[in-house]
Scaffold this motif. Structure first.
Motif, PDB file in Angstrom:
ATOM      1  N   HIS A  23      35.142  42.616  15.175  1.00  0.00           N
ATOM      2  CA  HIS A  23      35.950  41.471  14.742  1.00  0.00           C
ATOM      3  C   HIS A  23      37.052  41.203  15.761  1.00  0.00           C
TER       4      HIS A  23
ATOM      5  N   CYS B 216      46.281  36.150  17.271  1.00  0.00           N
ATOM      6  CA  CYS B 216      47.664  36.207  16.806  1.00  0.00           C
ATOM      7  C   CYS B 216      48.584  35.502  17.777  1.00  0.00           C
TER       8      CYS B 216
ATOM      9  N   ILE C 294      44.620  45.779   8.387  1.00  0.00           N
ATOM     10  CA  ILE C 294      43.362  46.505   8.644  1.00  0.00           C
ATOM     11  C   ILE C 294      43.521  47.963   8.212  1.00  0.00           C
TER      12      ILE C 294
ATOM     13  N   ASP D  39      43.865  30.716  13.060  1.00  0.00           N
ATOM     14  CA  ASP D  39      42.408  30.655  13.099  1.00  0.00           C
ATOM     15  C   ASP D  39      41.939  30.362  14.516  1.00  0.00           C
ATOM     16  N   ARG D  40      40.728  30.792  14.757  1.00  0.00           N
ATOM     17  CA  ARG D  40      40.167  30.768  16.109  1.00  0.00           C
ATOM     18  C   ARG D  40      40.266  29.387  16.759  1.00  0.00           C
TER      19      ARG D  40
ATOM     20  N   HIS E  28      40.759  39.152  16.146  1.00  0.00           N
ATOM     21  CA  HIS E  28      41.832  38.495  15.398  1.00  0.00           C
ATOM     22  C   HIS E  28      42.773  37.806  16.375  1.00  0.00           C
TER      23      HIS E  28
ATOM     24  N   THR F  83      46.787  35.561  10.495  1.00  0.00           N
ATOM     25  CA  THR F  83      46.374  35.297  11.869  1.00  0.00           C
ATOM     26  C   THR F  83      46.238  33.784  12.026  1.00  0.00           C
TER      27      THR F  83
ATOM     28  N   THR G 228      48.519  41.902  11.051  1.00  0.00           N
ATOM     29  CA  THR G 228      47.065  42.062  11.120  1.00  0.00           C
ATOM     30  C   THR G 228      46.686  43.537  11.212  1.00  0.00           C
TER      31      THR G 228
ATOM     32  N   THR H 160      34.787  36.707  22.243  1.00  0.00           N
ATOM     33  CA  THR H 160      34.752  36.807  20.783  1.00  0.00           C
ATOM     34  C   THR H 160      33.311  36.789  20.265  1.00  0.00           C
TER      35      THR H 160
ATOM     36  N   GLU I 287      52.483  38.145  13.587  1.00  0.00           N
ATOM     37  CA  GLU I 287      51.087  38.023  13.148  1.00  0.00           C
ATOM     38  C   GLU I 287      50.283  39.259  13.548  1.00  0.00           C
TER      39      GLU I 287
ATOM     40  N   VAL J 261      42.663  42.943  18.263  1.00  0.00           N
ATOM     41  CA  VAL J 261      43.781  42.084  17.882  1.00  0.00           C
ATOM     42  C   VAL J 261      44.366  41.504  19.171  1.00  0.00           C
TER      43      VAL J 261
ATOM     44  N   HIS K 193      37.851  46.476  15.736  1.00  0.00           N
ATOM     45  CA  HIS K 193      38.673  45.267  15.689  1.00  0.00           C
ATOM     46  C   HIS K 193      39.423  45.072  17.007  1.00  0.00           C
TER      47      HIS K 193
END
Lengths: 208, 464
Positions: free
Chosen positions: B81, B85, B98, A4-5, B83, A2, B94, B72, B90, B294, B292
């Motif tokens: 969570h 992408c 998971i 990162d934020r 994520h 992924t 992801t 978030t 990605e 995504v 989660h």
């Protein structure tokens, strides 16, 4: 794998940095349907009419005393067993004829008794907040759901629901339910009972 | 999903010749538009809500970073969570990671166009995980091994007869060996088969119609209830969605919610609208332990800050395709990628490239019906024009068309020459139909020019 934020957000910030940033008023004053703002009697009447339009069935009782009898009568018309899984929120009521288990619903349960937090007059919708006394699967797993709602829980519109929730502490699930489950995926014809309940029966009770 | 939009012209031709598809499309043409019209007429505030929706979405997009952060934070506070992408790859990796971490063998899925966009089912299968589509339309297509042809009615191109055949073929090994011909019996059979899958699945994957920043909530709308069983029964719930679904507050979401079902199916509300905010709470009796989200960019951020940013207001109601004469004639598959119809013709060039999709913005009569019914007022025809211009500027438009356009532009910039040419052309057209357009004139009459040109008549009447 992924992004990162910080990188992700920085990329977006970068894309919009040159644009004007319109602000919105707080609190919001968006148009809301006139039908969402009625007197108590209007709200009850609209809730009943809209629920029926969604193909829910609805029974109006004067008080909570006769609920069990109404539930049993309804189940007999569907030729269903007098057995149900029920929301623990309904423990305080008298259940003598009906075989009731207070728990969430599983794969094999046919009938559930649920207690919505509110009824919404605007669209004839039941609002459920998940919690220890109101498990979510009661609304989805069984074939027959009987929702027990008291008149004074009927609000006008969705704005009235948000006032009663703290956005910083939402229940895990807020479920808005308008009628029984259906699908239009085969030639646009509507069939009831796709995956959720095929029958949604609302028992509306008066004040006593 | 691998794009096939470059083959639009031949796919459209095949679609027009496909009698079964044409029958299905005929049913389609009379259904949704009439239902929408009635629902809109019954809500006097509809137009005011559209205007509010535009303000809300424009504001959110202008502050998207801020709302993504707030969302978030809220999801994480609730124990979930998020994520991030940038690409389809990605996002696929992801989700698969998971599922692997949960030791998942089967995954139930609610309908997700983002899931289609990133080809999630193929990725799960490659990882040895069995995805099971639970939306009836998507389930039918999974059996038929076809992509959806419509964003809210994915299998509307299928007739009941075809569904009967598919069920007989795939359900016989499961003990359902009678061919069901009634719709009700088909629905009941699918219900019975999918029921146990919900409870046996290790992971449930859904899309999201909206994300609400202040609540950290994903909003999932269905009519069947499959989304709720998918997200509640397994131990892990994954929401696969994209960044532009964000709105700041519950009040803002309400505006879009009031527009969505009316624009899509003509319902006042879909049967199930669920706001889900994180995993199971300590004393809850049901719900997943793991939650989660995504979040896919997938080329959307490239539209931010451009004139095409309006596309990101889309709430995926499908009204544009329900009212489009081109979609109504060729159906969704001809468009060759996940998003068909006018929204696809405007959005796909941004997501899969103009080279792949240049035919799509051409597939418009510019009648403007799509823009007229769009609940968030996306100027779709203007965006088609933008892509046509881009195709010309970037030399993607073929040589012959470029030359014709250049010749026209040369003349149009020289009024005297243009008038002479126009007079000559009018004279020629009176004698015989225009060259090179036999395909068009075979089925229609080309109107013969009448007398003098507008310009000549205007001057004669003393106009300037």
């Amino acid at each position: 794998m992924t992004t990162d934020r910080q990188t992700f957000l920085a990329h977006i910030r970068n894309r919009i940095s040159h644009r004007e940033k319109p602000e919105l008023a707080t609190p919001r004053n968006w148009p809301s349907p006139a039908v969402a703002k009625g007197s108590r009697e209007e709200r009850i009447a609209r809730f009943i009419a809209q629920s029926k339009a969604h193909k829910a069935t609805i029974e109006h009782l004067a008080d909570r005393q006769s609920v069990e009898g109404a539930v049993c009568d309804y189940l007999r018309t569907l030729n269903a067993p007098l057995q149900a899984v029920a929301a623990p929120a309904l423990k305080g009521m008298d259940w003598t004829t009906l075989d009731v288990a207070f728990c969430t619903a599983g794969e094999g349960d046919r009938v559930s008794l649920s207690e919505p937090a509110f009824g919404i007059a605007e669209t004839g919708t039941l609002a459920f907040f998940s919690g220890p006394k109101t498990p979510v699967l009661l609304n989805f797993a069984p074939e027959i759901e009987i929702a027990i709602l008291s008149e004074d829980r009927i609000v006008g519109g969705y704005e009235d629901i948000w006032q009663r929730l703290n956005p910083a502490h939402m229940p895990r699930a807020v479920n808005f339910i308008s009628g029984p489950s259906r699908t239009g995926d085969i030639e646009q014809t509507m069939y009831l009972g796709a995956h959720g309940p095929k029958h949604l029966h609302i028992i509306l009770t008066g004040d006593q | 999903m691998r794009p096939k939009s470059h083959a639009f012209r031949s796919a459209a031709k095949d679609a027009l010749a496909d009698e079964t598809l044409q029958d299905a499309l005929k049913l389609f043409a009379t259904g949704f538009p009439e239902k929408r019209r009635k629902a809109v007429a019954a809500l006097p505030e509809f137009e005011a809500l559209r205007e509010a929706a535009v303000l809300i979405k424009d504001h959110t997009l202008a502050h998207l970073d801020r709302y993504l952060e707030q969302f978030t934070d809220r999801v994480e506070e609730a124990g979930g969570h998020v994520h991030f992408c940038r690409t389809a790859r990605e996002a696929r990796e992801t989700v698969v990671a998971i599922c692997r971490k949960q030791g998942a063998r089967t995954v139930t899925k609610g309908k997700s166009m983002v899931g289609e966009e990133i080809a999630l089912n193929e990725a799960l299968e490659a990882a040895g995980i069995t995805p099971i589509e639970t939306d009836l339309g998507e389930y039918i297509l999974q059996l038929a091994k076809e992509p959806p042809s419509h964003i809210i009615g994915p299998a509307l191109h299928k007739t009941k007869d075809q569904v009967s055949d598919l069920f007989l073929e795939h359900h016989t090994p499961l003990g359902f060996d009678e061919r069901q011909e009634e719709g009700e019996a088909l629905v009941a059979e699918a219900r019975q088969i999918l029921r146990e899958k919900y409870f046996a699945a290790d992971v449930g994957i859904t899309g999201a119609n909206f994300l609400v920043a202040e609540g950290g909530s994903a909003v999932i709308v269905t009519n069947e209830g499959n989304g709720d069983l998918t997200m509640t029964c397994p131990n892990t719930h994954i929401v696969i969605t994209s960044i532009e679904k964000m709105v700041p507050t519950l009040a803002d979401m309400t505006v879009l919610m009031r527009l969505l079902a009316r624009s899509a199916t003509g319902q006042t509300m879909s049967v199930y609208t669920t706001l889900v905010s994180g995993p199971k709470r300590k004393d809850d009796l049901d719900g997943p332990e793991n939650f989660h989200v995504v979040l896919l960019d997938g080329g959307r951020s490239a539209l931010l800050g451009t004139e095409q940013q309006d596309l990101l207001r889309c709430i995926k109601c499908g009204a544009c395709m329900n009212h489009c004469p081109v979609y109504g004639a060729v159906g969704g598959h001809a468009y060759g990628w996940v998003y068909p119809g006018p929204i696809g013709a405007a959005l796909n060039p941004a997501l899969i490239g103009l080279k792949e999709s240049r035919h799509l913005p051409e597939a418009s009569t510019f009648c403007g019906a799509c823009e007229a019914v769009c609940p968030v007022k996306i100027p779709l025809p203007m965006i088609f024009r933008h892509w046509r211009n881009q195709a010309f500027e970037k030399n993607i438009t073929p040589f012959f068309i470029r030359m014709t356009l250049k010749l026209w532009a040369f003349l149009a910039l020289r009024p005297r020459l243009y008038r002479r040419f126009a007079a000559f052309a009018a004279w020629g057209l009176k004698k015989s139909p225009p060259p090179f357009v036999k395909g068009w004139t075979d089925a229609r009459d080309f109107p013969k020019p009448e007398g003098r040109s507008f310009h000549a008549q205007w001057q004669k009447r003393g106009g300037s």
